[in-house]
Scaffold this active site. Structure first.
Site, mmCIF file in Angstrom:
data_model
loop_
_atom_site.group_PDB
_atom_site.id
_atom_site.type_symbol
_atom_site.label_atom_id
_atom_site.label_comp_id
_atom_site.label_asym_id
_atom_site.label_seq_id
_atom_site.Cartn_x
_atom_site.Cartn_y
_atom_site.Cartn_z
ATOM 1 N N LYS A 49 0.716 -1.248 0.050
ATOM 2 C CA LYS A 49 -0.207 0.013 -0.035
ATOM 3 C C LYS A 49 0.746 1.095 0.070
ATOM 4 O O LYS A 49 0.361 2.125 0.781
ATOM 5 C CB LYS A 49 -1.209 -0.079 1.211
ATOM 6 C CG LYS A 49 -1.985 -1.115 1.339
ATOM 7 C CD LYS A 49 -2.687 -1.509 -0.129
ATOM 8 C CE LYS A 49 -3.604 -0.322 -0.516
ATOM 9 N NZ LYS A 49 -4.070 -0.661 -1.875
ATOM 10 N N HIS A 71 6.795 -7.500 -2.758
ATOM 11 C CA HIS A 71 6.547 -6.784 -1.387
ATOM 12 C C HIS A 71 7.680 -7.494 -0.435
ATOM 13 O O HIS A 71 7.817 -6.853 0.568
ATOM 14 C CB HIS A 71 5.090 -6.778 -0.834
ATOM 15 C CG HIS A 71 4.292 -6.190 -1.493
ATOM 16 N ND1 HIS A 71 4.211 -4.924 -2.008
ATOM 17 C CD2 HIS A 71 2.857 -6.384 -1.786
ATOM 18 C CE1 HIS A 71 3.165 -4.427 -2.311
ATOM 19 N NE2 HIS A 71 2.269 -5.455 -2.136
ATOM 20 N N LYS A 130 -8.241 6.773 -2.100
ATOM 21 C CA LYS A 130 -8.222 7.967 -2.035
ATOM 22 C C LYS A 130 -6.936 8.694 -2.760
ATOM 23 O O LYS A 130 -6.781 9.599 -3.050
ATOM 24 C CB LYS A 130 -8.077 8.787 -0.485
ATOM 25 C CG LYS A 130 -9.370 8.683 0.093
ATOM 26 C CD LYS A 130 -9.529 9.476 1.580
ATOM 27 C CE LYS A 130 -10.708 9.660 2.002
ATOM 28 N NZ LYS A 130 -10.999 10.343 3.196
ATOM 29 N N GLY A 131 -5.721 7.893 -2.344
ATOM 30 C CA GLY A 131 -4.304 8.096 -3.093
ATOM 31 C C GLY A 131 -3.863 9.695 -2.774
ATOM 32 O O GLY A 131 -3.615 10.251 -3.938
ATOM 33 N N SER A 154 -3.759 3.256 4.761
ATOM 34 C CA SER A 154 -4.366 2.567 3.587
ATOM 35 C C SER A 154 -4.255 1.127 3.954
ATOM 36 O O SER A 154 -4.984 0.491 3.353
ATOM 37 C CB SER A 154 -3.193 2.856 2.610
ATOM 38 O OG SER A 154 -3.547 2.147 1.339
#
Length: 311
Positions: free
Chosen positions: A63, A125, A274-275, A155
């Site tokens: 994220k 990741h 939302k970014g 996030s």
């Protein structure tokens, strides 16, 4: 004596006509890092993955802007020659997730090995110590993206709520506490961002980016990325990359927003939420913010890495 280990919750996707069930995973210690079975079951195959010199590895803590950079790279390399990819092939097939072993789907290793593109774009990741050695041996280019801890934990919390393969996130305060303790899939945020940052000192083909810089001026960061990759897109091509990777455009694109993945319930929270930089202010209490600031001060006191929590 009764076991204190939490039993994984079975998640039923009620709006799925087949009523598929997915079992939420349970964290366990894996060589000093908290992991789940979905990323360790195929471990030997992951570690033996044969990278090629022209592969590009996209690495992040979960994220932190993984999909954003994946879309940018995919558009930079293939937006001109195969523009239809962007609207017809899911991002997780264009940029396979190397270590995932997912029920009823090809493993990330299999998808990566079968990529027909040159270069192959692959995401991970994994913390630095878990990266398959062939990436270093082949001197592959690596793009790492880091995000400030406060927005990253928010996030990750919402991702845990909507992704049935993640461990049960609990409430926000519990999740925040676990995050500070490193009890997250892929381990400690601190270890992850610092481990990759330190690797830059000994490995020159690592481009370290910041989510906040991309929010501030995406065009500038794309220019820096192109300089690292040795690419020279025309003004028109660069404009297409910038437009195609805008948050609202990616959020609407079914091939980028993970809406085709059954284990993710977008009614709980969208994958692309939302970014933004600073949304953490809508989640943290004053006390939680002070506690994280203290934790950060202690764990980052010897780090040269600097983040911004506002832009």
């Amino acid at each position: 004596m009764q076991s204190t280990e939490k039993k994984p919750a079975v998640v039923r996707m009620s709006d799925d006509p087949k009523k598929m069930e997915f079992t939420r995973s349970v964290l366990f210690d894996f060589h000093g890092v908290q992991m789940t079975k979905y990323f360790t079951e195929n471990w030997e195959k992951i570690q033996n993955f044969q990278a090629r010199p022209d592969d590009i590895l996209i690495a992040t803590y979960p994220k932190a802007g993984t999909t954003w950079v994946s879309v940018i790279l995919d558009l930079l390399y293939f937006g001109k020659t195969a523009p239809e990819r962007h609207t017809s092939i899911p991002i997780y097939e264009r940029v396979p997730f190397l270590e995932i072993t997912f029920p009823s789907m090809d493993s990330g290793v299999d998808l990566a090995e079968n990529l027909a593109t040159t270069p192959r774009l692959i995401k991970t990741h994994l913390p630095i110590q878990f990266v398959p050695k062939s990436f270093w041996e082949q001197n592959c280019k690596i793009v790492y993206v880091a995000r400030n801890i406060k927005d990253n934990v928010v996030s990750y919390y919402h991702f845990g709520r909507m992704n049935s393969l993640q461990p049960e996130p609990g409430d926000w305060s519990t999740f925040l506490h676990d995050f500070m303790e490193g009890k997250m899939v892929f381990g400690s945020w601190y270890d992850h961002v610092n481990g990759w940052w330190e690797k830059r000192q000994t490995y020159s083909k690592l481009h370290y980016m910041f989510f906040e810089d991309m929010i501030e001026d995406c065009g500038r960061e794309i220019d820096r990325l192109c300089s690292f990759l040795g690419l020279s897109p025309s003004a028109e091509e660069k404009e297409k990359v910038t437009t195609g990777s805008k948050f609202d455009n990616m959020k609407q694109n079914k091939m980028a927003n993970y809406s085709t993945v059954q284990v993710m319930n977008h009614k709980v929270s969208p994958f692309m939420r939302k970014g933004k930089v600073g949304d953490w202010k809508n989640h943290f209490t004053v006390a939680q913010n002070e506690k994280l600031d203290e934790d950060y001060k202690q764990k980052m006191k010897n780090a040269t890495l600097k983040f911004r929590t506002e832009v």
